[in-house]
Design a protein around this motif. Structure first.
Motif, PDB file in Angstrom:
ATOM      1  N   MET A   1      34.177  20.717  59.639  1.00 52.87           N
ATOM      2  CA  MET A   1      34.706  19.555  58.130  1.00 52.87           C
ATOM      3  C   MET A   1      33.648  19.108  57.010  1.00 52.87           C
ATOM      4  O   MET A   1      34.487  19.443  56.454  1.00 52.87           O
ATOM      5  CB  MET A   1      35.020  17.824  59.646  1.00 52.87           C
ATOM      6  N   LEU A   2      32.466  18.947  57.339  1.00 52.93           N
ATOM      7  CA  LEU A   2      31.660  18.855  55.993  1.00 52.93           C
ATOM      8  C   LEU A   2      31.536  19.652  55.646  1.00 52.93           C
ATOM      9  O   LEU A   2      30.575  19.973  54.462  1.00 52.93           O
ATOM     10  CB  LEU A   2      30.346  18.000  56.976  1.00 52.93           C
ATOM     11  N   ARG A   3      31.430  20.853  56.303  1.00 51.91           N
ATOM     12  CA  ARG A   3      30.740  22.024  55.352  1.00 51.91           C
ATOM     13  C   ARG A   3      31.664  22.539  54.636  1.00 51.91           C
ATOM     14  O   ARG A   3      31.166  22.812  53.415  1.00 51.91           O
ATOM     15  CB  ARG A   3      30.610  22.987  56.021  1.00 51.91           C
ATOM     16  N   ARG A   4      33.370  22.539  54.775  1.00 57.06           N
ATOM     17  CA  ARG A   4      34.292  22.592  54.154  1.00 57.06           C
ATOM     18  C   ARG A   4      34.587  21.671  53.156  1.00 57.06           C
ATOM     19  O   ARG A   4      34.831  21.441  52.572  1.00 57.06           O
ATOM     20  CB  ARG A   4      35.628  22.465  55.081  1.00 57.06           C
ATOM     21  N   LEU A   5      34.685  20.233  53.418  1.00 57.11           N
ATOM     22  CA  LEU A   5      34.291  19.154  52.497  1.00 57.11           C
ATOM     23  C   LEU A   5      32.829  19.345  51.268  1.00 57.11           C
ATOM     24  O   LEU A   5      33.679  19.248  50.525  1.00 57.11           O
ATOM     25  CB  LEU A   5      33.597  17.780  52.942  1.00 57.11           C
ATOM     26  N   ALA A   6      31.596  19.899  51.693  1.00 57.06           N
ATOM     27  CA  ALA A   6      30.931  20.195  50.588  1.00 57.06           C
ATOM     28  C   ALA A   6      31.060  21.379  49.805  1.00 57.06           C
ATOM     29  O   ALA A   6      31.148  21.511  48.633  1.00 57.06           O
ATOM     30  CB  ALA A   6      29.531  20.217  51.588  1.00 57.06           C
ATOM     31  N   LEU A  73      28.571  10.162  47.844  1.00 60.76           N
ATOM     32  CA  LEU A  73      29.062  11.095  48.869  1.00 60.76           C
ATOM     33  C   LEU A  73      29.115  12.557  48.736  1.00 60.76           C
ATOM     34  O   LEU A  73      27.994  13.531  49.299  1.00 60.76           O
ATOM     35  CB  LEU A  73      30.215  10.675  49.862  1.00 60.76           C
ATOM     36  N   GLY A  74      30.004  12.883  47.496  1.00 62.16           N
ATOM     37  CA  GLY A  74      29.566  14.058  47.200  1.00 62.16           C
ATOM     38  C   GLY A  74      28.106  14.678  46.763  1.00 62.16           C
ATOM     39  O   GLY A  74      28.014  15.877  46.803  1.00 62.16           O
ATOM     40  N   HIS A  75      27.329  13.780  46.270  1.00 60.59           N
ATOM     41  CA  HIS A  75      26.731  14.842  45.592  1.00 60.59           C
ATOM     42  C   HIS A  75      24.965  14.277  47.229  1.00 60.59           C
ATOM     43  O   HIS A  75      24.203  15.810  46.912  1.00 60.59           O
ATOM     44  CB  HIS A  75      25.619  13.483  44.188  1.00 60.59           C
ATOM     45  N   LEU A  76      25.153  13.532  47.878  1.00 58.92           N
ATOM     46  CA  LEU A  76      24.516  13.735  49.292  1.00 58.92           C
ATOM     47  C   LEU A  76      25.098  14.956  49.745  1.00 58.92           C
ATOM     48  O   LEU A  76      23.812  16.128  49.806  1.00 58.92           O
ATOM     49  CB  LEU A  76      25.034  12.485  50.084  1.00 58.92           C
ATOM     50  N   LEU A  77      26.490  15.436  49.954  1.00 59.93           N
ATOM     51  CA  LEU A  77      26.788  16.514  50.320  1.00 59.93           C
ATOM     52  C   LEU A  77      26.086  17.923  49.608  1.00 59.93           C
ATOM     53  O   LEU A  77      26.283  19.318  49.768  1.00 59.93           O
ATOM     54  CB  LEU A  77      28.656  16.784  50.442  1.00 59.93           C
ATOM     55  N   LEU A  78      26.341  17.482  48.088  1.00 58.56           N
ATOM     56  CA  LEU A  78      25.916  18.840  47.443  1.00 58.56           C
ATOM     57  C   LEU A  78      24.451  19.246  47.132  1.00 58.56           C
ATOM     58  O   LEU A  78      24.435  20.387  47.817  1.00 58.56           O
ATOM     59  CB  LEU A  78      25.994  18.432  45.608  1.00 58.56           C
ATOM     60  N   PHE A  79      23.679  17.830  47.940  1.00 56.89           N
ATOM     61  CA  PHE A  79      21.854  18.156  48.263  1.00 56.89           C
ATOM     62  C   PHE A  79      21.630  19.073  49.874  1.00 56.89           C
ATOM     63  O   PHE A  79      20.816  19.843  49.572  1.00 56.89           O
ATOM     64  CB  PHE A  79      21.551  16.978  47.749  1.00 56.89           C
ATOM     65  N   ALA A  80      22.727  18.092  50.209  1.00 57.02           N
ATOM     66  CA  ALA A  80      22.307  19.467  51.727  1.00 57.02           C
ATOM     67  C   ALA A  80      23.207  20.430  52.233  1.00 57.02           C
ATOM     68  O   ALA A  80      21.886  21.484  52.063  1.00 57.02           O
ATOM     69  CB  ALA A  80      23.700  18.256  52.611  1.00 57.02           C
ATOM     70  N   ARG A  81      24.219  20.742  50.561  1.00 54.36           N
ATOM     71  CA  ARG A  81      24.719  23.045  51.313  1.00 54.36           C
ATOM     72  C   ARG A  81      23.831  23.106  50.010  1.00 54.36           C
ATOM     73  O   ARG A  81      23.182  24.730  50.512  1.00 54.36           O
ATOM     74  CB  ARG A  81      25.876  22.289  50.183  1.00 54.36           C
ATOM     75  N   ARG A  82      23.336  22.734  49.127  1.00 53.57           N
ATOM     76  CA  ARG A  82      21.951  23.331  48.576  1.00 53.57           C
ATOM     77  C   ARG A  82      21.205  23.567  48.897  1.00 53.57           C
ATOM     78  O   ARG A  82      19.815  24.712  48.384  1.00 53.57           O
ATOM     79  CB  ARG A  82      21.730  22.494  46.643  1.00 53.57           C
ATOM     80  N   ASN A  83      20.488  22.663  49.922  1.00 53.25           N
ATOM     81  CA  ASN A  83      19.189  22.947  50.441  1.00 53.25           C
ATOM     82  C   ASN A  83      19.408  23.044  52.171  1.00 53.25           C
ATOM     83  O   ASN A  83      18.504  23.129  53.118  1.00 53.25           O
ATOM     84  CB  ASN A  83      18.325  21.563  50.239  1.00 53.25           C
ATOM     85  N   ASP A  84      20.604  23.879  52.516  1.00 49.12           N
ATOM     86  CA  ASP A  84      20.749  24.804  53.447  1.00 49.12           C
ATOM     87  C   ASP A  84      21.096  23.701  54.729  1.00 49.12           C
ATOM     88  O   ASP A  84      20.164  24.046  55.966  1.00 49.12           O
ATOM     89  CB  ASP A  84      20.393  25.513  53.834  1.00 49.12           C
ATOM     90  N   ILE A  85      21.354  22.430  54.708  1.00 46.75           N
ATOM     91  CA  ILE A  85      21.169  21.428  55.480  1.00 46.75           C
ATOM     92  C   ILE A  85      22.189  21.225  56.226  1.00 46.75           C
ATOM     93  O   ILE A  85      23.544  21.074  55.720  1.00 46.75           O
ATOM     94  CB  ILE A  85      20.668  19.594  55.132  1.00 46.75           C
ATOM     95  N   ASP A  86      22.210  21.388  57.464  1.00 45.51           N
ATOM     96  CA  ASP A  86      23.375  21.309  58.421  1.00 45.51           C
ATOM     97  C   ASP A  86      23.745  19.931  58.925  1.00 45.51           C
ATOM     98  O   ASP A  86      22.767  19.241  60.127  1.00 45.51           O
ATOM     99  CB  ASP A  86      23.218  21.856  59.973  1.00 45.51           C
ATOM    100  N   ALA A  88      25.738  18.154  59.555  1.00 45.02           N
ATOM    101  CA  ALA A  88      26.759  17.522  61.228  1.00 45.02           C
ATOM    102  C   ALA A  88      25.910  17.606  62.249  1.00 45.02           C
ATOM    103  O   ALA A  88      25.551  17.069  63.534  1.00 45.02           O
ATOM    104  CB  ALA A  88      27.601  18.784  61.603  1.00 45.02           C
ATOM    105  N   ALA A  89      24.502  18.974  62.663  1.00 44.21           N
ATOM    106  CA  ALA A  89      23.504  18.621  63.060  1.00 44.21           C
ATOM    107  C   ALA A  89      23.182  18.038  63.142  1.00 44.21           C
ATOM    108  O   ALA A  89      22.148  17.281  64.533  1.00 44.21           O
ATOM    109  CB  ALA A  89      22.696  20.122  62.786  1.00 44.21           C
ATOM    110  N   ALA A  90      22.203  17.091  61.871  1.00 44.16           N
ATOM    111  CA  ALA A  90      21.788  16.283  61.850  1.00 44.16           C
ATOM    112  C   ALA A  90      22.060  14.859  62.225  1.00 44.16           C
ATOM    113  O   ALA A  90      21.333  14.231  63.077  1.00 44.16           O
ATOM    114  CB  ALA A  90      21.043  16.610  60.432  1.00 44.16           C
ATOM    115  N   VAL A  91      23.698  14.870  62.189  1.00 43.55           N
ATOM    116  CA  VAL A  91      24.104  13.693  62.279  1.00 43.55           C
ATOM    117  C   VAL A  91      23.960  13.701  63.873  1.00 43.55           C
ATOM    118  O   VAL A  91      23.700  12.883  64.408  1.00 43.55           O
ATOM    119  CB  VAL A  91      25.539  12.939  62.145  1.00 43.55           C
ATOM    120  N   GLU A  92      24.372  14.698  64.887  1.00 49.20           N
ATOM    121  CA  GLU A  92      24.672  14.898  65.953  1.00 49.20           C
ATOM    122  C   GLU A  92      23.073  14.319  66.636  1.00 49.20           C
ATOM    123  O   GLU A  92      22.991  13.814  67.436  1.00 49.20           O
ATOM    124  CB  GLU A  92      24.571  16.307  66.317  1.00 49.20           C
TER     125      GLU A  92
END
Length: 103
Positions: A1-6, A73-86, A88-92
């Motif tokens: 879900m988060l990857r698709r949103l990103a 939220l959008g820019h946080l997800l963009l940052f994570a995507r750019r840096n290949d941060i998962d 969902a795994a980090a939240v878990e």
């Protein structure tokens, strides 16, 4: 879900920066995140009486707060995507729950 949103945020951001002639390098993603946090703080300050309302109604200020939260939220997800941060795994790992999965 988060990857698709990103991915959705990435598509929207790519259009915006292309139209604006902005080059996104690694620093841009972090700097933009910081900028959006500042804008969210400004909206919060207006809502809580710590900043000038500049003639804006309470409804407008609350909408600004929601909009800036969405930007952050959008820019946080963009940052994570750019840096290949998962995220969902980090939240878990950090929060000890699994983000809702959708198909």
């Amino acid at each position: 879900m988060l990857r698709r949103l990103a991915d959705q945020f990435e598509a929207a951001s790519a259009v915006h920066v292309a139209e604006s002639g902005i080059e996104r390098d690694d620093d841009w993603f972090l700097l933009k995140l910081q900028e959006e946090m500042g804008e969210l703080t400004e909206a919060w300050n207006r809502l809580t009486g710590r900043g000038r309302a500049k003639g804006r109604s309470l409804e407008d200020i609350r909408r600004d707060l929601a909009d800036e939260t969405a930007d952050l939220l959008g820019h946080l997800l963009l940052f994570a995507r750019r840096n290949d941060i998962d995220i969902a795994a980090a939240v878990e790992r950090k929060w000890r729950f699994q983000p809702a999965q959708t198909t």
